[in-house]
Design a protein around this motif. Structure first.
Motif, mmCIF file in Angstrom:
data_model
loop_
_atom_site.group_PDB
_atom_site.id
_atom_site.type_symbol
_atom_site.label_atom_id
_atom_site.label_comp_id
_atom_site.label_asym_id
_atom_site.label_seq_id
_atom_site.Cartn_x
_atom_site.Cartn_y
_atom_site.Cartn_z
ATOM 1 N N LEU A 1 45.502 38.271 31.488
ATOM 2 C CA LEU A 1 44.731 37.108 31.903
ATOM 3 C C LEU A 1 45.619 35.868 32.015
ATOM 4 N N LEU A 2 45.253 35.006 32.952
ATOM 5 C CA LEU A 2 45.991 33.748 33.125
ATOM 6 C C LEU A 2 45.834 32.886 31.885
ATOM 7 N N ASP A 3 46.944 32.475 31.337
ATOM 8 C CA ASP A 3 46.959 31.627 30.143
ATOM 9 C C ASP A 3 48.239 30.800 30.181
ATOM 10 N N VAL B 1 41.524 32.103 44.172
ATOM 11 C CA VAL B 1 41.321 31.297 42.957
ATOM 12 C C VAL B 1 40.661 29.977 43.329
ATOM 13 N N GLY C 1 41.408 35.382 41.600
ATOM 14 C CA GLY C 1 40.296 34.563 41.127
ATOM 15 C C GLY C 1 38.946 35.014 41.653
ATOM 16 N N LEU D 1 32.251 31.031 33.223
ATOM 17 C CA LEU D 1 33.518 30.328 33.389
ATOM 18 C C LEU D 1 33.644 29.241 32.332
ATOM 19 N N THR E 1 42.278 35.347 36.516
ATOM 20 C CA THR E 1 41.369 34.445 35.810
ATOM 21 C C THR E 1 40.228 35.300 35.257
ATOM 22 N N GLU F 1 38.880 27.209 38.177
ATOM 23 C CA GLU F 1 39.339 28.273 37.287
ATOM 24 C C GLU F 1 40.662 27.938 36.605
ATOM 25 N N LEU F 2 41.260 26.819 36.974
ATOM 26 C CA LEU F 2 42.567 26.452 36.434
ATOM 27 C C LEU F 2 42.405 25.301 35.442
ATOM 28 N N VAL G 1 48.082 35.460 41.145
ATOM 29 C CA VAL G 1 46.936 35.181 40.275
ATOM 30 C C VAL G 1 45.677 35.399 41.102
#
Length: 454
Positions: A232-234, A251, A190, A369, A215, A255-256, A188
């Motif tokens: 994308l991160l989901d 990351v 970032g 963001l 992200t 962002e999480l 992942v």
């Protein structure tokens, strides 16, 4: 020989930190304006203080330099949206103002507020620049009274940029190398990933091999047309269920979103800033320059067997993700713009773009963001991006409300003859008419607004 004042020392520190332009909010103090002019820094009068902070934040996000704002603290509420954006997006920013009784109101959204005295001006501007640029990056406030600004001060040769991060420790490399024995690693990317990191991340992903999610701020670290770039991160992404190691590269914990990573996931990280308490638990963590860490991990990668991902399944996932992206409202128009613009085009947006816009390098896609931004963000950010790099194409994607909120920035772009293209997404009309209007707009040396119905 002209006398050097404390204001001159501040302006010199800003210059030595790498800033080339200073954004002036309405009412910016003359004693600071005059000092930056004497130092030869370019200035730009922003429509309002929020826009000044947004443009400075975008300047800091795009370049390896702090954005700079001159303002007052007469209306902290107006400062708050832009400074909050810089803090949330980890954008380095210096805010220079006179002192004010309401300075404590800035505490939740700046890394520090520093008070300058004549004897310490060089020290504090260097400290402010270093603090803004040190991860996690963010806004730093510097207060200087008019009486102090005009006082004689001695220039001090202090470092106005952070020192390079130390090389990674062997124990940390061994710990992370051991985690790379995972059979289905997932990368992942970032917001800490920059242009210099991209080729190393690509080589690393291909060597494992491992699919890559991004992200919103990590898009383009692996070019999104690449077969291993899986979107994308989901929290609902199917790869998160199948992986046995999530490797975060660059990351930031912010962002999480809560719950985005499975509770059972084993997580490791390579990053530039320390991991905060309260973030997801890490099984291995290395703080250092991303390129250097990846290079030092090469022996561990060579010694491991190849990852056991089903290549055909990954290909089906990628095709499905791209096809689904084009079903979103406005997505086909976004894709038309992407195909009509060259690689390296910067897209700013306060509306969803998804994978219809394919990013091919880091920091090509500027979105706030969490999706929270001051009204008119896309247009204001486009102006800042075009000022930062006159040779790149810049496209802003917004809504009718965003266009109205960005009227001041449109006027500024017109006055400066900045060739930004503003695409107003809404109910889709004739795609052929839109394509023709876009072609005409791209040929102009001034800002142009193109609606979905054109």
């Amino acid at each position: 020989m002209p006398r050097t004042t404390a204001a001159d020392v501040l302006a010199d520190g800003v210059h030595r930190a790498g800033a080339a332009r200073v954004f002036l909010a309405p009412g910016a103090p003359a004693f600071l304006r005059d000092a930056v002019a004497r130092r030869g820094l370019a200035t730009l009068d922003a429509p309002d203080v929020t826009d000044a902070c947004v443009m400075a934040a975008v300047t800091g996000e795009l370049g390896d330099v702090p954005g700079v704002v001159l303002a007052t603290l007469d209306d902290v509420a107006a400062l708050s949206p832009g400074l909050t954006l810089a803090a949330r997006d980890r954008a380095p920013l210096l805010l220079l103002t006179p002192p004010h009784a309401d300075v404590a109101l800035l505490a939740p959204i700046v890394k520090a507020s520093l008070i300058v005295e004549p004897a310490s001006a060089g020290h504090w501007i260097a400290h402010a620049a270093n603090l803004a640029m040190t991860g996690p990056r963010g806004p730093v406030h510097v207060a200087c009274a008019a009486s102090v600004a005009g006082a004689a001060a001695l220039p001090v040769a202090t470092a106005c940029r952070p020192a390079p991060l130390p090389p990674p420790a062997g124990a940390g490399l061994d710990a992370l190398g051991a985690r790379l024995s995972a059979t289905r690693p997932l990368i992942v990317t970032g917001l800490e990933c920059g242009g210099d990191d991209a080729r190393w991340v690509r080589a690393f992903a291909e060597s494992l091999p491992a699919p890559v999610l991004a992200t919103p701020k990590g898009r383009g670290t692996l070019a999104e047309p690449h077969p291993l770039a899986l979107g994308l991160l989901d929290g609902s992404h199917p790869l998160l269920v199948a992986t046995d190691l999530v490797l975060l590269i660059g990351v930031d914990a912010s962002e999480l979103p809560p719950g985005v990573l499975p509770a059972t996931a084993r997580v490791a990280r390579i990053g530039r800033a320390p991991w905060p308490e309260g973030g997801p638990t890490l099984s291995a963590d290395i703080v250092g320059e991303i390129t250097l860490v990846i290079e030092e991990l090469a022996p561990h990668v060579k010694a491991r067997p190849s990852a056991d991902w089903d290549v055909a399944a990954l290909d089906r996932l990628k095709r499905a993700a791209v096809a689904e992206a084009l079903t979103a409202p406005g997505a086909r128009l976004v894709r038309i713009v992407r195909e009509a613009t060259p690689a390296g085009t910067i897209a700013t947006a306060d509306v969803p773009l998804g994978l219809a816009w394919q990013a091919v390098a880091p920091r090509e896609t500027l979105t706030p963001l969490g999706g929270h931004a001051p009204p008119g963000y896309a247009i204001v950010a486009a102006v800042a991006a075009q000022l930062a790099d006159a040779d790149r194409r810049v496209v802003a994607f917004t809504s009718p409300l965003g266009l109205a909120a960005g009227a001041g920035a449109v006027a500024l772009a017109t006055d400066r003859a900045l060739p930004i293209v503003i695409v107003v997404l809404g109910p889709e009309g004739d795609e052929q008419a839109f394509t023709r209007a876009l072609a005409r707009g791209l040929a102009l040396a001034r800002p142009v607004v193109i609606g979905a119905g054109d």
